[in-house]
Design a protein around this motif. Structure first.
Motif, PDB file in Angstrom:
ATOM      1  N   ASP A 123       0.823  -1.204   0.000  1.00  0.00           N
ATOM      2  CA  ASP A 123       0.000   0.000   0.000  1.00  0.00           C
ATOM      3  C   ASP A 123       0.865   1.265   0.000  1.00  0.00           C
ATOM      4  O   ASP A 123       0.492   2.267  -0.610  1.00  0.00           O
ATOM      5  CB  ASP A 123      -0.917   0.005   1.220  1.00  0.00           C
ATOM      6  CG  ASP A 123      -1.944   1.116   1.160  1.00  0.00           C
ATOM      7  OD1 ASP A 123      -2.846   1.037   0.311  1.00  0.00           O
ATOM      8  OD2 ASP A 123      -1.844   2.062   1.946  1.00  0.00           O
ATOM      9  N   THR A 124       2.024   1.213   0.658  1.00  0.00           N
ATOM     10  CA  THR A 124       2.875   2.396   0.745  1.00  0.00           C
ATOM     11  C   THR A 124       3.473   2.762  -0.601  1.00  0.00           C
ATOM     12  O   THR A 124       3.485   3.928  -1.007  1.00  0.00           O
ATOM     13  CB  THR A 124       3.998   2.165   1.768  1.00  0.00           C
ATOM     14  OG1 THR A 124       3.411   1.891   3.046  1.00  0.00           O
ATOM     15  CG2 THR A 124       4.883   3.396   1.887  1.00  0.00           C
ATOM     16  N   PHE A 125       3.949   1.763  -1.334  1.00  0.00           N
ATOM     17  CA  PHE A 125       4.665   2.031  -2.580  1.00  0.00           C
ATOM     18  C   PHE A 125       3.849   1.728  -3.829  1.00  0.00           C
ATOM     19  O   PHE A 125       4.179   2.200  -4.911  1.00  0.00           O
ATOM     20  CB  PHE A 125       5.975   1.233  -2.606  1.00  0.00           C
ATOM     21  CG  PHE A 125       6.917   1.607  -1.499  1.00  0.00           C
ATOM     22  CD1 PHE A 125       7.683   2.756  -1.575  1.00  0.00           C
ATOM     23  CD2 PHE A 125       7.013   0.818  -0.361  1.00  0.00           C
ATOM     24  CE1 PHE A 125       8.538   3.111  -0.538  1.00  0.00           C
ATOM     25  CE2 PHE A 125       7.866   1.161   0.675  1.00  0.00           C
ATOM     26  CZ  PHE A 125       8.636   2.307   0.581  1.00  0.00           C
ATOM     27  N   GLY A 126       2.786   0.953  -3.682  1.00  0.00           N
ATOM     28  CA  GLY A 126       1.977   0.647  -4.860  1.00  0.00           C
ATOM     29  C   GLY A 126       0.988   1.736  -5.202  1.00  0.00           C
ATOM     30  O   GLY A 126       0.717   2.001  -6.365  1.00  0.00           O
ATOM     31  N   GLY A 127       0.435   2.374  -4.153  1.00  0.00           N
ATOM     32  CA  GLY A 127      -0.507   3.456  -4.386  1.00  0.00           C
ATOM     33  C   GLY A 127      -1.846   2.963  -4.882  1.00  0.00           C
ATOM     34  O   GLY A 127      -2.154   1.775  -4.884  1.00  0.00           O
TER      35      GLY A 127
END
Length: 430
Positions: A123-127
């Motif tokens: 969730d942090t880097f995938g968006g």
């Protein structure tokens, strides 16, 4: 529509619904019908959402109506509600992995930590792009994997559909008379059905989908279509539970139901089921993490500190993902009962957020003080109920506390309106 469906139907919900159709029979079948009816009620409410569609979250909507303090309180309880939802999905991920690998207590904890870290990183880097991709994959799960799994379970019974129906008619838990015994168990089940029937506007990830719509008309259509599709999807989920009951027998323990399912499918489809459960869990959990990030950066800190750079908000949102994900992981260590977690989520949202939100949508809007009184009443009522009443009766008090909060809030708003009208009349006379 696909993203709303993916948010409603997570991996934890699929696992729980199959287990409890097997365990509770006709009652849980009725429970799933009420769930679809609740989505239809939610779609009807969307026609009144016109004044609130510019919000980014349910907390911002509450802030626009009632002021800063109710906005922050809504955000805090919305985050707590999301933590419970994420915990359910983490447990689903652990169970999906355990399908392929036998886990002891220590390894189960390690896999829980691993699952939580995957969610946080994803969730942090995938968006939002990554969340959308898993939503589409989850939609394919609804349309392909779940119906095919129901068909495989039917083949495993070795009976025709007519024979299955005839067998179920002889089982007590699938007869109408099993629902009509008036006792505390019946009251507990009625309370649970009332909780699921209420359009839960305190679910941040669902409300975020509402605000993503172009307007109330589109939101109303989307949730109407979701209601129709949910009837089909939940029907196949019911069939899986029924066929497992027929094939595995009533004596099959609830924790062994999915082991029974996996051992009776091919190795290839076993992998497909595992990946599908992981995708369903990650999709719903990512939506919850994203909603929490918005509420912390936009609703809590944005309310306290007016001027804030977007880069700083993004950093706060990523930090929120880490904190909320770890909180969900620790809750998974403490409780792994999917039904108990579902009821805990209701306790956070229905008495505190849903009550004033429904009053606002129907036009009963008061001051910040009256909203705070209603929220405080909901909090105190659910705490007292969970402390003294539920341990004795086993009845969840979320709906009753919703009624208490609505009643106090409605009386406060009526008094506020009457006072305002009298003030206007006095000014006119002067």
């Amino acid at each position: 529509m696909a993203t709303v469906l993916a948010t409603y139907y997570g991996g934890g919900g699929l696992i729980r619904n199959v287990q409890y159709v097997h365990k509770l029979g006709l009652y849980w079948i009725l429970f799933l019908f009420v769930n679809s009816f609740s989505i239809w009620l939610f779609s009807r409410l969307m026609g009144r959402m016109g004044p609130f569609m510019q919000s980014l979250s349910i907390a911002e909507m509450m802030g626009n109506v009632y002021g800063k303090c109710p906005r922050i309180i809504t955000a805090l309880f919305g985050i707590a509600r999301s933590i419970v939802s994420i915990t359910i999905q983490i447990i689903a991920m652990v169970q999906a992995i355990s399908i392929c690998v036998d886990l002891d207590l220590v390894n189960a904890r390690v896999v829980t930590i691993f699952a939580a870290l995957i969610l946080i990183f994803y969730d942090t880097f995938g968006g939002v792009r990554a969340v959308t991709i898993t939503d589409i994959f989850q939609f394919l799960t609804f349309t392909i994997v779940i119906p095919f799994l129901a068909w495989l379970m039917l083949k495993k019974t070795g009976r025709s559909v007519i024979e299955v129906v005839a067998f179920l008619q002889t089982q007590e838990k699938f007869q109408l008379s099993s629902l009509l015994h008036f006792d505390t168990k019946l009251l507990s089940r009625v309370a649970m059905i009332l909780c699921i029937m209420v359009p839960d506007m305190g679910t941040p990830e669902i409300m975020q989908r509402v605000y993503m719509s172009s307007g109330p008309t589109q939101a109303k259509k989307v949730f109407l279509y979701v209601c129709l599709l949910s009837v089909v999807i939940s029907s196949f989920i019911r069939l899986i539970g029924l066929f497992v009951f027929v094939g595995g027998g009533e004596a099959l323990p609830i924790e062994d139901i999915w082991c029974y399912i996996i051992t009776n499918v091919s190795p290839t489809f076993k992998g497909v089921v595992c990946v599908s459960l992981l995708a369903m869990a990650m999709s719903t959990a990512d939506s919850c993490l994203n909603a929490c990030s918005v509420m912390v950066s936009h609703d809590i800190l944005g309310t306290i500190q007016k001027e804030m750079a977007d880069v700083y908000k993004l950093k706060i949102a990523r930090s929120t993902t880490l904190v909320v994900g770890l909180s969900s992981m620790f809750l998974a260590f403490y409780c792994d009962d999917l039904l108990a977690l579902l009821m805990l989520g209701f306790s956070f949202s229905i008495p505190v957020i849903t009550a004033p939100a429904l009053l606002a949508i129907f036009g009963f809007r008061g001051s910040s003080r009256t909203a705070l009184i209603g929220m405080a009443t909901g909090v105190l009522a659910i705490l007292a109920w969970n402390k003294w009443v539920e341990p004795v009766t086993g009845i969840n008090g979320s709906f009753i506390c919703l009624y208490v909060s609505q009643w106090i809030g409605y009386d406060g708003r009526t008094l506020s309106i009457q006072t305002t009208e009298r003030g206007r009349l006095g000014s006119l006379c002067i």
